[in-house]
Design a protein around this motif. Structure first.
Motif, short mmCIF file in Angstrom:
data_model
loop_
_atom_site.label_atom_id
_atom_site.label_comp_id
_atom_site.label_asym_id
_atom_site.label_seq_id
_atom_site.Cartn_x
_atom_site.Cartn_y
_atom_site.Cartn_z
N GLN A 152 5.22 70.87 -2.68
CA GLN A 152 5.61 70.53 -4.05
C GLN A 152 4.38 70.23 -4.90
N GLN A 153 3.44 69.44 -4.35
CA GLN A 153 2.24 69.10 -5.11
C GLN A 153 1.38 70.33 -5.36
N GLY A 154 1.28 71.19 -4.33
CA GLY A 154 0.51 72.42 -4.52
C GLY A 154 1.09 73.31 -5.58
N LEU A 155 2.43 73.45 -5.60
CA LEU A 155 3.09 74.27 -6.62
C LEU A 155 2.95 73.66 -8.00
N GLN A 156 3.01 72.33 -8.08
CA GLN A 156 2.83 71.68 -9.38
C GLN A 156 1.43 71.89 -9.91
N CYS A 157 0.46 71.95 -8.99
CA CYS A 157 -0.92 72.22 -9.40
C CYS A 157 -1.09 73.65 -9.87
N LEU A 158 -0.55 74.59 -9.08
CA LEU A 158 -0.67 76.01 -9.42
C LEU A 158 0.14 76.38 -10.65
N CYS A 159 1.36 75.88 -10.73
CA CYS A 159 2.32 76.32 -11.74
C CYS A 159 2.92 75.09 -12.43
N PRO A 160 2.19 74.48 -13.36
CA PRO A 160 2.61 73.19 -13.93
C PRO A 160 3.89 73.26 -14.74
N THR A 161 4.23 74.40 -15.30
CA THR A 161 5.43 74.48 -16.13
C THR A 161 6.51 75.36 -15.55
N GLY A 162 6.28 75.93 -14.38
CA GLY A 162 7.29 76.79 -13.76
C GLY A 162 6.62 77.89 -12.95
N VAL A 163 7.20 78.22 -11.82
CA VAL A 163 6.59 79.22 -10.93
C VAL A 163 6.64 80.60 -11.57
N ASN A 164 5.49 81.24 -11.63
CA ASN A 164 5.40 82.58 -12.20
C ASN A 164 4.20 83.30 -11.58
N LEU A 165 4.14 83.27 -10.25
CA LEU A 165 3.03 83.91 -9.55
C LEU A 165 3.31 85.39 -9.34
N PRO A 166 2.25 86.21 -9.25
CA PRO A 166 2.45 87.66 -9.13
C PRO A 166 3.07 88.04 -7.79
N GLY A 167 3.94 89.03 -7.83
CA GLY A 167 4.46 89.63 -6.62
C GLY A 167 5.64 88.92 -6.00
N LEU A 168 6.18 87.88 -6.62
CA LEU A 168 7.32 87.16 -6.06
C LEU A 168 8.62 87.71 -6.62
N SER A 169 9.65 87.75 -5.78
CA SER A 169 10.96 88.21 -6.24
C SER A 169 11.62 87.13 -7.08
N GLU A 170 12.66 87.51 -7.81
CA GLU A 170 13.43 86.54 -8.60
C GLU A 170 13.97 85.43 -7.70
N ARG A 171 14.48 85.81 -6.52
CA ARG A 171 15.06 84.83 -5.60
C ARG A 171 14.01 83.83 -5.13
N ASP A 172 12.86 84.34 -4.66
CA ASP A 172 11.82 83.45 -4.16
C ASP A 172 11.26 82.57 -5.27
N THR A 173 11.11 83.14 -6.46
CA THR A 173 10.63 82.36 -7.59
C THR A 173 11.56 81.20 -7.88
N ALA A 174 12.87 81.47 -7.87
CA ALA A 174 13.85 80.41 -8.16
C ALA A 174 13.78 79.30 -7.11
N VAL A 175 13.66 79.66 -5.82
CA VAL A 175 13.60 78.65 -4.76
C VAL A 175 12.32 77.82 -4.89
N LEU A 176 11.18 78.48 -5.10
CA LEU A 176 9.92 77.75 -5.23
C LEU A 176 9.92 76.86 -6.46
N ASP A 177 10.60 77.30 -7.52
CA ASP A 177 10.72 76.45 -8.70
C ASP A 177 11.51 75.18 -8.37
N ARG A 178 12.55 75.33 -7.56
CA ARG A 178 13.33 74.15 -7.15
C ARG A 178 12.46 73.18 -6.35
N ILE A 179 11.65 73.73 -5.45
CA ILE A 179 10.76 72.89 -4.65
C ILE A 179 9.74 72.20 -5.55
#
Length: 550
Positions: A14-41
């Motif tokens: 969670q802390q790593g994702l907050q550092c990488l993506c402070p306003t929402g997950v939007n990393l390259p190459g991720l599917s809609e499903r994986d993006t949504a799950v990582l955003d929840r985390i």
């Protein structure tokens, strides 16, 4: 010590994702499903172990595949390093929800990418108490976006009070950007911006550029040197911090405020009604304004006889049409109400690139302004996007025009730029009233008419307030008309509270049914606060107009 991915704790992830993506997950190459799950985390919400495992596996492959990590480990979790020295360490970088990249410096955060909706990330960061970008490097923007992304970052001043500094390639580019921002603020021939309580355009932004040696001196002893396009060296206080190479990884998608997903059985029923059954109707893509952080900006389709007209198509329009299996060959034309970037978005050049002969409907003055804006933003070399080569159909206020088998009547609105609204009529019955962006407030008689500049005649003032008369007058129609009334951010737009008070007056004192009056160009949150019935976005907002034509 290296920690295997498999042993990452939920908190560390969670802390790593907050550092990488402070306003929402939007990393390259991720599917809609994986993006949504990582955003929840990232937000600390629940996700099942199976969902988390699959999403984290995708994240690992994504990072490794683009050179973010060497080997199956993260270092110094949660302050994860994805690059090796002398490159910029990860704890200096962030990947905002709407694309691009932010670099933390002594002079404040620097945003790279020039995306269309960077302003929404700024609002999200400010509301969360995080530092917001002071500098915006416009190098490497999409060829369909060009300088467009700068306009709404500049307009954030009216929400955040922050004056951005844009960093561009050269002094020549700085002059082009300044003229583009002036055009989108005042137009070629200023309309009424001088009468509104608005600052001068050149007080709302600053521009710096890289010198002949590629260096741009920022505040606090910060020096950004452009080694080549998309490659920069950062120095602070005379000490080199590292090199940021935007080409060393695949960029996150510079995405629209909503992800265009088909909506299941109900969306399919709407698609079938419009495309196959050829019913008349209005299908919104977005119904918010450019400052709503999680909603798409206003824009919609008007369907008739199996074909459609786009009105102010928002950024997600091409993806939305594809997701709902709506072929572009059903497109009959594009109506553009005015030249603000949230109404003439990057969707317009994308569509024109695929369908160069698409007809554009607007006034001559708005058309000319848009042509200049596109030339400045995208470059005159992009001749395929030059409006001068399009099949332009001039719209004349207060006269009827047949568009896609329907009778339109356009009218001028009162806005900072020349702008239009319109109505659709079926013989003597009013079908639809679209207010367009406007300051439709009876205060215009006091604010605009008595001035020496004489911004409008009394006749035009009544035209701007046209819906005040049409709503009660047309309530007795066999099928009452639909009224789409904008409720944006004052003072350039009609205050939502004024619209609510007017509707309450009609209900209480005249017994008028106002259920077919819908607010748009406003966020869901502000519509609820103003107690306005908002037009739902997407297929949920489909309005069937067939009864008017039976």
């Amino acid at each position: 010590m290296e920690i295997p991915f498999s042993t990452l704790s939920g908190i560390a992830l969670q802390q790593g994702l907050q550092c990488l993506c402070p306003t929402g997950v939007n990393l390259p190459g991720l599917s809609e499903r994986d993006t949504a799950v990582l955003d929840r985390i990232r937000e600390g919400r629940d996700a099942t172990p199976a969902q988390s495992a699959l999403a984290v596996s995708s994240l690992i492959r994504c990072l490794q595949g683009h050179g973010f990590v060497a080997g199956p480990a993260l270092e110094n979790v949660p302050g994860v390093r994805l690059f090796q020295d002398p490159l910029i360490p990860l704890d200096r970088l962030a990947f905002p929800a709407f694309g691009g990249l932010e670099l933390t410096t002594a002079a404040g955060p620097i945003r790279f990418g020039g995306n269309m909706w960077s302003n929404k990330d700024i609002i999200l960061a400010k509301s969360a108490g995080r530092p917001t970008p002071r500098y915006h490097v416009l190098d490497g923007a999409s060829p369909h976006v060009g300088l467009m992304g700068a306009e709404f970052v500049r307009n954030n001043f009216f929400v955040t009070g922050q004056v951005p500094t844009f960093v561009v390639e050269s002094e020549t580019q700085a002059r082009i950007l300044d003229e583009f921002l002036r055009q989108t603020y005042e137009s070629t021939e200023p309309e009424a911006v001088g009468a509104f309580p608005s600052p001068r355009h050149d007080t709302l932004h600053k521009i710096v550029w890289f010198d002949e040696g590629g260096a741009a001196a920022l505040e606090e002893g910060t020096l950004l040197t452009r080694l080549r396009p998309n490659v920069y060296r950062l120095s602070e206080g005379g000490k080199e911090i590292g090199v940021l190479n935007l080409e060393s990884f695949a960029r996150a998608e510079a995405r629209s405020p909503i992800r265009a997903q088909a909506g299941g059985k109900k969306a399919e029923r709407v698609r079938r009604a419009a495309v196959e059954e050829k019913r008349s109707g209005v299908w919104p893509i977005g119904t918010a304004n450019g400052f709503a952080t999680r909603e798409e900006t206003s824009g919609f389709m008007i369907w008739n006889r199996g074909r459609f007209v786009l009105v102010d198509p928002p950024s997600s329009t091409p993806a939305y049409l594809e997701a709902h299996r709506i072929p572009l060959d059903r497109l009959d034309g594009i109506v553009i109400s005015h030249g603000h970037t949230d109404h003439c978005t990057d969707a317009v050049p994308r569509i024109l690139e695929k369908r160069p002969k698409t007809r554009i409907y607007t006034s001559r003055r708005i058309f000319d302004d848009l042509a200049r804006q596109l030339d400045l933003s995208l470059g005159k070399a992009a001749s395929r996007l030059d409006f001068n080569y399009r099949r332009f159909t001039e719209v004349r206020p207060r006269t009827n025009l047949r568009i896609n088998g329907m009778t339109f009547r356009f009218h001028e609105t009162l806005h900072s730029l020349p702008a239009l609204g319109f109505e659709i009529w079926n013989k003597k019955d009013l079908v639809l009233h679209f207010s367009g962006d406007t300051f439709a407030d009876p205060a215009i008689f006091e604010q605009f008419l008595p001035t020496k500049k004489n911004y409008m005649t009394r006749e035009r003032a009544f035209e701007v307030l046209r819906h005040y008369f049409l709503i009660p007058q047309r309530a007795s129609q066999k099928v009452p008309p639909v009224f789409l009334i904008e409720a944006g951010v004052p003072p350039l737009h009609t205050a939502p509270d004024l619209t609510r008070a007017f509707l309450e007056f009609l209900q209480k004192h005249l017994g008028v049914d106002t259920s077919r009056v819908l607010a748009y160009h406003i966020s869901d949150e502000k519509a609820r606060a103003a107690r306005l019935r908002k037009w739902p976005a997407g297929h949920e907002g489909w309005i069937d107009l067939s009864p008017y034509y039976e």
